[in-house]
Motif scaffolding. Structure first.
Motif, PDB file in Angstrom:
ATOM      1  N   PHE A   1       0.658  -1.083   0.059  1.00 33.54           N
ATOM      2  CA  PHE A   1      -0.049  -0.002  -0.210  1.00 33.54           C
ATOM      3  C   PHE A   1       0.796   1.353   0.050  1.00 33.54           C
ATOM      4  N   ARG A   2       2.080   1.060  -0.295  1.00 33.70           N
ATOM      5  CA  ARG A   2       2.977   2.376  -0.455  1.00 33.70           C
ATOM      6  C   ARG A   2       2.652   2.921  -1.753  1.00 33.70           C
ATOM      7  N   PRO A   3       2.901   4.297  -2.008  1.00 30.94           N
ATOM      8  CA  PRO A   3       2.332   5.040  -3.234  1.00 30.94           C
ATOM      9  C   PRO A   3       3.006   4.496  -4.292  1.00 30.94           C
ATOM     10  N   ALA A   4       4.067   4.034  -4.460  1.00 29.06           N
ATOM     11  CA  ALA A   4       4.895   3.563  -5.754  1.00 29.06           C
ATOM     12  C   ALA A   4       3.923   2.097  -6.029  1.00 29.06           C
ATOM     13  N   GLU A   5       3.887   1.328  -5.156  1.00 31.21           N
ATOM     14  CA  GLU A   5       3.120  -0.070  -5.125  1.00 31.21           C
ATOM     15  C   GLU A   5       1.720   0.261  -5.651  1.00 31.21           C
ATOM     16  N   VAL A   6       1.076   1.170  -4.947  1.00 32.31           N
ATOM     17  CA  VAL A   6      -0.529   1.377  -5.507  1.00 32.31           C
ATOM     18  C   VAL A   6      -0.369   1.865  -6.952  1.00 32.31           C
ATOM     19  N   ARG A   7       0.448   2.729  -7.213  1.00 30.15           N
ATOM     20  CA  ARG A   7       0.677   3.086  -8.612  1.00 30.15           C
ATOM     21  C   ARG A   7       0.655   1.872  -9.733  1.00 30.15           C
ATOM     22  N   GLY A   8       1.550   1.135  -9.449  1.00 31.35           N
ATOM     23  CA  GLY A   8       2.077  -0.058 -10.276  1.00 31.35           C
ATOM     24  C   GLY A   8       0.930  -1.077 -10.064  1.00 31.35           C
ATOM     25  N   ARG A   9       0.545  -1.476  -9.089  1.00 34.26           N
ATOM     26  CA  ARG A   9      -0.387  -2.605  -8.673  1.00 34.26           C
ATOM     27  C   ARG A   9      -1.683  -2.336  -8.912  1.00 34.26           C
ATOM     28  N   PHE A  10      -2.320  -1.063  -8.534  1.00 40.97           N
ATOM     29  CA  PHE A  10      -3.662  -0.942  -8.579  1.00 40.97           C
ATOM     30  C   PHE A  10      -4.369   0.174  -9.569  1.00 40.97           C
ATOM     31  N   THR A  11      -3.649   0.940 -10.045  1.00 44.60           N
ATOM     32  CA  THR A  11      -4.073   2.209 -10.841  1.00 44.60           C
ATOM     33  C   THR A  11      -4.878   1.712 -12.052  1.00 44.60           C
ATOM     34  N   ALA A  12      -4.308   0.748 -12.705  1.00 45.57           N
ATOM     35  CA  ALA A  12      -4.903   0.100 -13.929  1.00 45.57           C
ATOM     36  C   ALA A  12      -6.225  -0.617 -13.538  1.00 45.57           C
ATOM     37  N   VAL A  13      -6.077  -1.264 -12.480  1.00 42.75           N
ATOM     38  CA  VAL A  13      -7.153  -2.099 -12.084  1.00 42.75           C
ATOM     39  C   VAL A  13      -8.334  -1.152 -11.669  1.00 42.75           C
ATOM     40  N   ILE A  14      -7.989  -0.181 -10.961  1.00 42.97           N
ATOM     41  CA  ILE A  14      -9.215   0.936 -10.657  1.00 42.97           C
ATOM     42  C   ILE A  14      -9.822   1.503 -11.922  1.00 42.97           C
ATOM     43  N   GLU A  15      -8.716   1.864 -12.882  1.00 41.00           N
ATOM     44  CA  GLU A  15      -9.686   2.282 -14.341  1.00 41.00           C
ATOM     45  C   GLU A  15     -10.347   1.466 -14.813  1.00 41.00           C
ATOM     46  N   ASP A  16     -10.097  -0.003 -14.800  1.00 42.82           N
ATOM     47  CA  ASP A  16     -10.908  -0.879 -15.521  1.00 42.82           C
ATOM     48  C   ASP A  16     -12.321  -0.954 -14.896  1.00 42.82           C
ATOM     49  N   HIS A  17     -12.286  -1.032 -13.472  1.00 42.39           N
ATOM     50  CA  HIS A  17     -13.666  -0.819 -12.751  1.00 42.39           C
ATOM     51  C   HIS A  17     -14.456   0.386 -12.852  1.00 42.39           C
ATOM     52  N   VAL A  18     -13.604   1.427 -13.053  1.00 37.65           N
ATOM     53  CA  VAL A  18     -14.487   2.672 -13.200  1.00 37.65           C
ATOM     54  C   VAL A  18     -15.038   2.743 -14.388  1.00 37.65           C
ATOM     55  N   GLU A  19     -14.612   2.264 -15.388  1.00 40.78           N
ATOM     56  CA  GLU A  19     -14.915   2.147 -16.943  1.00 40.78           C
ATOM     57  C   GLU A  19     -16.042   1.374 -16.988  1.00 40.78           C
ATOM     58  N   ARG A  20     -15.823  -0.016 -16.326  1.00 38.99           N
ATOM     59  CA  ARG A  20     -17.065  -0.927 -16.399  1.00 38.99           C
ATOM     60  C   ARG A  20     -18.342  -0.282 -15.983  1.00 38.99           C
ATOM     61  N   LEU A  21     -18.225   0.434 -14.636  1.00 42.37           N
ATOM     62  CA  LEU A  21     -19.520   0.730 -14.243  1.00 42.37           C
ATOM     63  C   LEU A  21     -19.988   1.775 -14.739  1.00 42.37           C
ATOM     64  N   LEU A  22     -19.003   2.729 -15.219  1.00 43.36           N
ATOM     65  CA  LEU A  22     -19.700   4.106 -15.996  1.00 43.36           C
ATOM     66  C   LEU A  22     -20.299   3.357 -17.357  1.00 43.36           C
ATOM     67  N   ALA A  23     -19.891   2.430 -18.196  1.00 41.88           N
ATOM     68  CA  ALA A  23     -20.554   1.935 -19.411  1.00 41.88           C
ATOM     69  C   ALA A  23     -21.908   1.331 -18.909  1.00 41.88           C
ATOM     70  N   THR A  24     -22.081   1.054 -17.795  1.00 38.46           N
ATOM     71  CA  THR A  24     -23.396   0.428 -17.525  1.00 38.46           C
ATOM     72  C   THR A  24     -24.372   1.840 -17.283  1.00 38.46           C
ATOM     73  N   MET A  25     -23.875   2.842 -16.490  1.00 38.38           N
ATOM     74  CA  MET A  25     -24.283   3.872 -16.272  1.00 38.38           C
ATOM     75  C   MET A  25     -24.867   4.915 -17.547  1.00 38.38           C
ATOM     76  N   ARG A  26     -23.827   5.018 -18.210  1.00 40.30           N
ATOM     77  CA  ARG A  26     -24.011   6.235 -19.011  1.00 40.30           C
ATOM     78  C   ARG A  26     -25.221   6.181 -19.936  1.00 40.30           C
ATOM     79  N   PRO A  27     -25.945   5.366 -20.423  1.00 40.68           N
ATOM     80  CA  PRO A  27     -27.119   5.189 -21.416  1.00 40.68           C
ATOM     81  C   PRO A  27     -28.294   5.570 -20.565  1.00 40.68           C
ATOM     82  N   LYS A  28     -28.169   5.529 -19.452  1.00 38.70           N
ATOM     83  CA  LYS A  28     -29.303   5.781 -18.329  1.00 38.70           C
ATOM     84  C   LYS A  28     -29.734   7.203 -17.759  1.00 38.70           C
ATOM     85  N   GLY A  29     -28.529   8.106 -18.016  1.00 38.53           N
ATOM     86  CA  GLY A  29     -28.569   9.631 -17.798  1.00 38.53           C
ATOM     87  C   GLY A  29     -29.054   9.918 -16.410  1.00 38.53           C
TER      88      GLY A  29
END
Length: 391
Positions: free
Chosen positions: A100-128
């Motif tokens: 959970f150190r900053p460098a480890e979070v950037r390398g280990r989790f950032t892409a994972v977070i971005e993928d989950h965010v996009e997945r959730l927003l893809a479901t939400m966007r058409p609803k308005g």
């Protein structure tokens, strides 16, 4: 404490749980101004509201400890980094610090977070329209915790069901009632999953690495604690940050046009309305603090919300100002040995979530369904209904 001693704290005597849960900031300001350490009968303990004294308590585990048999979370999940101090706390915490150190979070989790965010927003966007807390912030926090724990063959929905049952069990124990069957079953299922994960010895697993230095029971307890820290507070951080910007159209426009402003937005948001509003400690000895005489064994609750709005540290403390130069002096993630181990992960989740949510065109709160943070321990809107253009 004698009744005469209690009469020294009239503001604290009048404070109700209802007021602390709903909109406590005027009450907290009055306490901070006249009774910075006050006895609150409604809490059956002391409430610390000044920044200086709050930080003093948090940095002094020898005098103000979490290691007390009344600590309800430990009674449900067992001893963990959350409920121990001194050498035992360090032993439980150290195996989890590196991931959970900053460098480890950037390398280990950032892409994972971005993928989950996009997945959730893809479901939400058409609803308005959506409840941003229930349909986005909460599911994102759960998904990232599930990913971080790396439990074998367990999905986010299962993690959420365990979490909800364990939270209910802690609430029951806090209220002096026995934990229900659902809480016992959730801990049993979590234990089984952790033991299965440890047996498979995946070298990429945070839990497997921790199991090299902790017993299986200790790994289970700390896995439950990581669920607590990673779900409720992160969900609140995301929801509160979006609400703060939607309440300020000028700053919303500025954040949309300049993404470099977003880290400051996140920090000022957790200062103004920390997702974890209070933390509890217990006095190990009699001590004078802020003009109050605290006795051994007394509950000492630190109001993070009040400390973060202390005008001695933060001028014009009730305003939302992302340009505030010292916002990072906030105590939203505590201080001292119990500084939140997942602070960098929570900040990263909130930053990525905020960046992508703000790209929804014409994003606004639903005026027919207003939102406001509330809660004694965890403060966030019960729902955040928003709309956006789908054209």
């Amino acid at each position: 404490m004698t009744s005469g001693s209690r009469q020294r704290f009239p503001v604290g005597a009048s404070a109700s749980i209802t007021e602390l849960e709903a909109d406590p900031h005027a009450l907290l300001a009055a306490l901070r101004g006249g009774e910075p350490v006050s006895w609150l009968p409604s809490l059956s303990g002391w409430l610390v509201t000044s920044h200086e004294l709050a930080e003093k308590v948090l940095r002094d585990p020898a005098t103000f400890t979490v290691d007390d048999p009344r600590f309800s979370t430990a009674r449900v999940v067992g001893p963990s980094m959350l409920s121990l101090d001194g050498e035992q706390h360090a032993r439980h915490r150290e195996p989890f610090t590196h991931p959970f150190r900053p460098a480890e979070v950037r390398g280990r989790f950032t892409a994972v977070i971005e993928d989950h965010v996009e997945r959730l927003l893809a479901t939400m966007r058409p609803k308005g329209a959506a409840d941003l807390r229930a349909e986005f912030a909460g599911p994102l926090a759960v998904a990232v915790v599930a990913e971080a724990l790396g439990l074998t063959d367990v999905d986010a929905a299962t993690v959420l069901s365990w979490y909800a049952a364990i939270v209910d069990a802690v609430s029951e124990v806090t209220a002096g009632r026995p934990r229900g069957d659902a809480g016992v079953a959730a801990m049993d299922e979590l234990r089984t999953s952790v033991l299965r994960t440890l047996a498979e010895r995946d070298p990429a697993s945070i839990l497997v690495a921790a199991g090299e230095r902790l017993s299986p029971a200790e790994v289970v307890a700390n896995a439950a604690v990581l669920m607590f820290g990673g779900i409720d507070t992160t969900e609140g951080m995301i929801t509160n940050a979006v609400l703060h910007l939607l309440d300020r159209p000028d700053l919303l426009a500025a954040a949309r046009s300049d993404e470099d402003l977003l880290p400051a937005v996140v920090e000022e948001s957790v200062r103004l309305e920390p997702a974890a509003a209070i933390v509890d400690r217990y006095a190990t000895t009699g001590v004078e603090l802020g003009g109050a005489t605290i006795e051994r064994g007394d509950l000492v609750t630190v109001s993070i919300s009040a400390a973060n709005r202390d005008p001695a540290v933060f001028p014009d403390p009730d305003s939302f100002d992302p340009h505030r130069p010292n916002a990072r002096r906030n105590l939203a993630f505590a201080k001292g040995p119990h500084f939140c181990i997942g602070a960098q992960l929570a900040r990263t989740e909130t930053l990525v979530a905020l960046r992508e949510v703000l790209r929804l065109p014409e994003l606004a709160t639903d005026p027919a369904r207003p939102s406001a943070p509330r809660g004694l321990v965890f403060r966030k809107p019960r729902a955040l209904h928003v709309t956006w253009s789908t054209g």
